[in-house]
Design an enzyme around this catalytic site. Structure first.
Site, PDB file in Angstrom:
ATOM      1  N   LYS A 275       0.849  -1.198   0.000  1.00  0.00           N
ATOM      2  CA  LYS A 275       0.000   0.000   0.000  1.00  0.00           C
ATOM      3  C   LYS A 275       0.878   1.239   0.000  1.00  0.00           C
ATOM      4  CE  LYS A 275      -3.887  -1.954   2.655  1.00  0.00           C
ATOM      5  NZ  LYS A 275      -4.959  -1.860   1.655  1.00  0.00           N
ATOM      6  N   ARG A 349      -9.770 -12.091   1.970  1.00  0.00           N
ATOM      7  CA  ARG A 349     -10.523 -13.220   1.416  1.00  0.00           C
ATOM      8  C   ARG A 349      -9.712 -14.512   1.484  1.00  0.00           C
ATOM      9  NH1 ARG A 349     -11.212 -10.002  -4.122  1.00  0.00           N
ATOM     10  NH2 ARG A 349     -11.076  -8.320  -2.605  1.00  0.00           N
TER      11      ARG A 349
END
Ligand code: BES
Ligand code: MN
Ligand code: ZN
Length: 493
Positions: A275, A349
């Site tokens: 990020k 996920r």
């Protein structure tokens, strides 16, 4: 903070701060007019002079009113409409509480259950008074060397002491304490709150209730089972992943459990798909799903709900390093399905899919996962509603009902097969990302491939579990604990 019900006449109260209300046209609610009578129309007079307003959320403080033994009266404005929306009722509570001097040590009596709220009864108002007051007074000062503790010790709610109201009091306190507990865990920085810290916290929680026990799956056990997706996330970090399972027994053994699965990424750097510096602030909150599961279990145990409930915390840290997973790596999940990791920042996920497959062994009645899963949910819904996606329509209905009741709101999004195509990979059974469009839905589509064997709902709480942006405003909210506790309360009937 202690909460209690008080049903004595307003005017006999002594050495108390009283909170009463007034509408924009100057009309007073029943307690306000009793105070007004006792002091020969002073409130009305101040209203006429414009010293005291009825605009929604404005507060006026009056001291040592003549004709009463009250120390302090706060008049809060309720706006134009005699029948309030739930949201405005909550605003009125919050402004009232904010107007209290936190240095005051006398008792406070809230006379707000007499306000009419659309479609809601007195027990609901009592519960909201407790939850909103607790939320408004919340401070996280564990790491401040100069603390300014709130001196207020007790809030009394003006209401009859009947069984419905007493039950609402207990429920409100149960939820409020669980929300505070969840916030306290969620607000911890990642140098303290690691997967092993969460495992320790789960052990402490379960030791407090005879009805709860805990089991922690370590890395070796996960490897043996074949949790390749979860391990792929953790392998860049020095912190070992843990799958923490808490079992609450409130019903006979043969009753199928409800399972709550929480995303517990204790820090999300993005991994090798790193990020930006700005994008990383707030990522200590990537374990809010896990903190919510702990808080919900606490409330359920406290309220002794007659259900069986299992909490599963999928905990790991997502770091870049020489041992980290890389884009285009292919892993085999616990379900046997293979996944091409196109973006290591879509790690939630990956831990959840193995945790969800693991749930099959519990033969669950329903499984609900709670995850700060996508930035896309902030674009779609902002910070007011959590996204709800499910493979079972009646479950959506139950959660939507509980969301309205608790004012911890959700909005349903479609889980149509058409979106599944975005997850195609030329090399594995699926990719872990589905491109720029419909990010909330494709994330849920990914999870849906691991939840075929049971009724399942997914809550994407990236916009609601914490205020993550801005330097001053960052703070956990404790959501969706109120929603889940209400859902579980409704279930027992
Ligand atoms: N934890 C983030 C989601 C998130 C983003 C929560 C911003 C709160 C604020 C999640 O792991 C993530 O990074 N998701 C990616 C998915 C993408 C790579 C498909 C995202 O939303 O950008
Ligand atoms: Mn991520
Ligand atoms: Zn994440």
């Amino acid at each position: 903070m202690r909460f209690s019900l008080n049903s004595s006449p307003i005017i006999t109260q002594r050495h108390t701060t009283l909170i009463v209300s007034l509408f924009e046209d100057g009309s007073l609610t029943s307690s306000a007019s009793k105070v007004d009578k006792a002091c020969h129309g002073l409130i009305h007079k101040l209203y006429k002079q414009g010293q005291c307003q009825g605009k929604l959320g404005t507060t006026t403080a009056l001291y040592s009113l003549p004709g009463t033994q009250l120390d302090h009266v706060i008049v809060v404005g309720c706006g134009k409409n005699r029948s309030l929306t739930a949201g405005n009722f909550r605003k009125i509570i919050a402004s009232s509480i904010k107007s209290l001097p936190t240095t005051a040590t006398n008792s406070v009596l809230l006379c707000l259950t007499e306000l009419a709220v659309e479609q809601q009864d007195i027990p609901w108002k009592i519960q909201q008074l407790i939850e909103v007051s607790t939320h408004t007074l919340y401070q996280f000062n564990q790491f401040k060397t100069q603390k300014e503790p709130c001196q207020l010790k007790e809030l009394q709610i003006h209401a009859e002491m009947n069984s419905h109201n007493k039950k609402a009091l207990a429920q409100g306190v149960g939820v409020a304490e669980a929300v505070t507990y969840t916030k306290n865990i969620a607000n911890l920085p990642s140098n303290i709150c690691t997967p092993s810290y969460l495992a320790k916290e789960a052990r402490i929680l379960s030791a407090q209730y005879k009805t709860m026990n805990v089991k922690v799956l370590e890395e070796a056990a996960m490897r043996k089972l074949g949790m390749g997706a979860m391990l792929a996330v953790a392998k860049g970090s020095a912190e070992k992943p843990k799958l923490i399972c808490l079992h609450y027994h409130g019903a006979p053994k043969q009753q199928a459990p409800i399972v709550l699965v929480g995303k517990g990424i204790t820090f999300d750097t993005g991994g090798i798909s790193l990020k930006t510096a700005d994008g990383m602030v707030g990522m200590k909150y990537d374990m809010c799903g896990a903190a919510t599961v702990l808080g919900t279990l606490k409330a359920v145990a406290q309220l002794k709900l007659p259900i069986n409930l299992i909490g599963v915390l999928a905990t790991a840290e997502n770091m870049p390093s020489g041992t980290a997973s890389k884009p285009e790596d292919i892993v085999t999940s616990l379900s046997g399905q293979t996944i091409e990791i196109l973006n290591t920042d879509a790690e939630g996920r990956l831990v959840l899919c193995d945790a969800l497959t693991y749930c099959e062994r519990f033969k669950p009645d329903v499984v609900i996962d709670i995850a700060t899963l996508t930035g896309a949910v902030l674009i779609a819904l902002g910070t007011h509603a959590s996204a709800l996606l499910t493979n079972h329509a009646p479950l959506a209905q139950d959660l939507l009902t509980a969301a309205e009741q608790s004012y911890d709101r959700v909005w349903q999004m479609p889980l149509w097969d058409d979106y599944q195509e975005q997850l195609k990979s030329p090399f594995a059974d699926m990719a872990n990302v589905g491109g720029r469009f419909a990010g909330v839905i494709t994330a849920a589509c990914f999870l849906s491939r691991f939840t075929k064997k049971f009724h399942w709902a997914h809550l994407d709480v990236a916009g609601t579990a914490a205020m993550m942006m801005g330097n001053q405003e960052r703070m956990a909210t404790g959501r969706p604990v109120p929603l889940l506790v209400q859902y579980l309360i409704n279930r027992k009937r």
